[in-house]
Design an enzyme around this catalytic site. Structure first.
Site, mmCIF file in Angstrom:
data_model
loop_
_atom_site.group_PDB
_atom_site.id
_atom_site.type_symbol
_atom_site.label_atom_id
_atom_site.label_comp_id
_atom_site.label_asym_id
_atom_site.label_seq_id
_atom_site.Cartn_x
_atom_site.Cartn_y
_atom_site.Cartn_z
ATOM 1 C CB CYS A 43 -0.959 -0.008 1.176
ATOM 2 S SG CYS A 43 -1.907 -1.527 1.276
ATOM 3 C CG HIS A 70 -3.387 3.149 2.189
ATOM 4 N ND1 HIS A 70 -3.956 2.735 1.001
ATOM 5 C CD2 HIS A 70 -3.315 2.055 2.975
ATOM 6 C CE1 HIS A 70 -4.207 1.443 1.083
ATOM 7 N NE2 HIS A 70 -3.841 1.003 2.271
ATOM 8 C CG ASN A 130 -6.687 -1.214 1.379
ATOM 9 O OD1 ASN A 130 -5.988 -0.856 0.440
ATOM 10 N ND2 ASN A 130 -6.182 -1.598 2.539
HETATM 11 O O1 UT7 Z 1 -3.617 -1.432 3.611
HETATM 12 C C1 UT7 Z 1 -3.201 -1.852 4.857
HETATM 13 C C2 UT7 Z 1 -3.901 -3.086 5.168
HETATM 14 N N1 UT7 Z 1 -4.792 -3.235 6.211
HETATM 15 C C3 UT7 Z 1 -5.327 -2.376 7.101
HETATM 16 O O2 UT7 Z 1 -5.104 -1.215 7.119
HETATM 17 C C4 UT7 Z 1 -6.269 -2.956 8.117
HETATM 18 C C5 UT7 Z 1 -6.093 -2.349 9.470
HETATM 19 N N2 UT7 Z 1 -7.019 -2.936 10.408
HETATM 20 C C6 UT7 Z 1 -8.350 -2.699 10.383
HETATM 21 O O3 UT7 Z 1 -8.797 -1.915 9.573
HETATM 22 C C7 UT7 Z 1 -9.225 -3.363 11.403
HETATM 23 O O4 UT7 Z 1 -8.430 -4.032 12.348
HETATM 24 C C8 UT7 Z 1 -10.235 -4.384 10.767
HETATM 25 C C9 UT7 Z 1 -11.266 -3.629 9.958
HETATM 26 C C10 UT7 Z 1 -9.476 -5.349 9.857
HETATM 27 C C11 UT7 Z 1 -10.948 -5.161 11.849
HETATM 28 O O5 UT7 Z 1 -11.619 -4.283 12.727
HETATM 29 P P1 UT7 Z 1 -11.569 -4.523 14.287
HETATM 30 O O6 UT7 Z 1 -12.406 -3.474 14.905
HETATM 31 O O7 UT7 Z 1 -10.113 -4.586 14.675
HETATM 32 O O8 UT7 Z 1 -12.287 -5.927 14.448
HETATM 33 P P2 UT7 Z 1 -11.723 -7.255 15.076
HETATM 34 O O9 UT7 Z 1 -10.689 -7.874 14.205
HETATM 35 O O10 UT7 Z 1 -11.376 -6.996 16.519
HETATM 36 O O11 UT7 Z 1 -13.008 -8.171 15.053
HETATM 37 C C12 UT7 Z 1 -14.152 -7.868 15.873
HETATM 38 C C13 UT7 Z 1 -15.227 -8.901 15.613
HETATM 39 C C14 UT7 Z 1 -14.737 -10.333 15.702
HETATM 40 O O12 UT7 Z 1 -15.766 -11.096 16.302
HETATM 41 P P3 UT7 Z 1 -15.703 -11.468 17.865
HETATM 42 O O13 UT7 Z 1 -14.453 -12.243 18.046
HETATM 43 O O14 UT7 Z 1 -15.687 -10.153 18.603
HETATM 44 O O15 UT7 Z 1 -16.956 -12.237 18.065
HETATM 45 C C15 UT7 Z 1 -14.578 -10.763 14.274
HETATM 46 O O16 UT7 Z 1 -14.741 -12.154 14.091
HETATM 47 O O17 UT7 Z 1 -15.715 -8.742 14.281
HETATM 48 C C16 UT7 Z 1 -15.720 -10.016 13.626
HETATM 49 N N3 UT7 Z 1 -15.540 -9.800 12.200
HETATM 50 C C17 UT7 Z 1 -16.560 -9.597 11.358
HETATM 51 N N4 UT7 Z 1 -17.891 -9.564 11.553
HETATM 52 C C18 UT7 Z 1 -18.673 -9.322 10.482
HETATM 53 C C19 UT7 Z 1 -14.365 -9.746 11.500
HETATM 54 N N5 UT7 Z 1 -14.631 -9.506 10.205
HETATM 55 C C20 UT7 Z 1 -15.985 -9.408 10.101
HETATM 56 C C21 UT7 Z 1 -16.842 -9.170 9.007
HETATM 57 N N6 UT7 Z 1 -18.182 -9.136 9.271
HETATM 58 N N7 UT7 Z 1 -16.396 -8.955 7.751
#
Ligand code: UT7
Length: 321
Positions: free
Chosen positions: A111, A248, A278
């Site tokens: 990225c 980004h 993204n």
């Molecule tokens: O270009 C650079 C690349 N990447 C990035 O910049 C990504 C940076 N990180 C992020 O943007 C965030 O960490 C994410 C958007 C990837 C995730 O958000 P989060 O608030 O950190 O969520 P999390 O990983 O803590 O997940 C929270 C919950 C989990 O469920 P439980 O364990 O709380 O029951 C996940 O299983 O959300 C669940 N979850 C989803 N639920 C519905 C994860 N993905 C999804 C989904 N739909 N697509």
């Protein structure tokens, strides 16, 4: 002499997949994706390829610049989703455009790729080695993500953006910061190639993008403000004087956090993440080219571009439009 942008272009695949569509093929919801990321839809390549998207955006940037293809000395494509392992996407774009006098190569910095491309072109232009550079960020991430992993696949989209830079006595890129930390490569990676040489038989790895989202999030909100501050300090420009911060487009919450840390209004942080998701190396040039097309950029504006991603890699640059 500075490297100054004189033309931009962007291209997205025709097919649009909104969050509601994704919720019909996996356990997710429009509410979760919108609230956690700001993404509402993404474009996915069907007929399009990384090469066709890159060539489309590059052709538009070239036309906007007023230069002919033969005048391009340097052609860089930033991508992690080249259609071919070799040759580079840049060589194939060169052939599409007829940029016969350009030296063409790809940059793999995920990225941060477009910022690395600016960094590279700026060095060549500043030193007088090359005059005109065509930089492209292009991705078809839809072929790299695991469509059974809802924590990554909903985040990404396909597309390409491009910019033509030329040597200029006024304006252009005035300061940059780029960095890499390879010790943290496993935070965001795609491994997968198998080895079948006569002395070693290794099976292929997963072959899909794997990400520790929370680690990337923490890295981004800490590193991006620091590298922007560093670049602004080099340029001798206070954050208040910046017209727009183009970040980004990975997550709306990351962009909001950076705005807060820099104590700048969110209005100065344009976003298209809701429409494009993204698009990795393509995200910054698409945003820049769309703003240019919308007439939102004016001569003398101060822009800061900043990105972060796999590697880990990061960067920021300050330019006068
Ligand atoms: O270009 C650079 C690349 N990447 C990035 O910049 C990504 C940076 N990180 C992020 O943007 C965030 O960490 C994410 C958007 C990837 C995730 O958000 P989060 O608030 O950190 O969520 P999390 O990983 O803590 O997940 C929270 C919950 C989990 O469920 P439980 O364990 O709380 O029951 C996940 O299983 O959300 C669940 N979850 C989803 N639920 C519905 C994860 N993905 C999804 C989904 N739909 N697509």
């Amino acid at each position: 002499m500075n490297a100054k942008i004189i033309g931009t272009g962007w291209e997205l695949p025709a097919y649009e997949a909104d969050n509601n569509y994704l919720s019909t093929i996996m356990d997710t919801s429009d509410e979760w994706i919108t609230e956690r990321t700001g993404i509402r839809k993404r474009h996915l390549a069907k007929e399009e390829t990384t090469t066709s998207l890159a060539a489309g955006a590059a052709g538009k940037a070239l036309k906007a610049s007023g230069l002919r293809a033969e005048q391009i000395d340097l052609l860089i494509v930033a991508t992690i989703t080249s259609d071919t392992e070799t040759p580079s996407t840049a060589c194939r774009v060169q052939a599409e455009l007829g940029a016969v006098n350009a030296v063409a190569f790809d940059i793999n910095a995920a990225c941060s790729g477009f910022l690395y491309a600016i960094h590279t072109a700026d060095a060549f232009i500043r030193s007088g080695i090359y005059k005109n550079a065509l930089l492209v960020g292009a991705e078809t991430l839809s072929k790299l993500v695991d469509w059974t992993d809802r924590s990554t696949c909903v985040l990404f989209g396909d597309g390409a953006g491009a910019a033509v830079l030329t040597s200029s006595e006024q304006g252009g890129v005035t300061a940059q910061t780029v960095g890499s930390d390879g010790s943290r490569w496993e935070v965001l990676s795609c491994t997968g190639r198998s080895n079948h040489n006569p002395i070693c038989q290794e099976p292929a790895g997963p072959g899909f993008l794997q990400m520790n989202g929370q680690e990337v999030f923490k890295f981004a909100i800490k590193t991006v403000p620091l590298c922007i501050e560093d670049a602004l300090e080099q340029a001798g420009i206070p954050a208040e004087k910046v017209t727009y911060f183009l970040l980004h487009q990975a997550n709306k919450r990351i962009i909001q956090s950076v705005a807060k840390r820099l104590k700048q209004s969110e209005d100065k942080f344009p976003m298209n993440i809701d429409q494009c998701a993204n698009t990795s190396a393509a995200s910054l040039p698409i945003l820049l080219a769309q703003m240019d097309e919308q007439g939102r950029l004016h001569s003398g504006d101060i822009l800061v571009l900043s990105g972060f991603g796999a590697g880990l890699t990061w960067g920021a640059c300050v330019m006068e439009w």
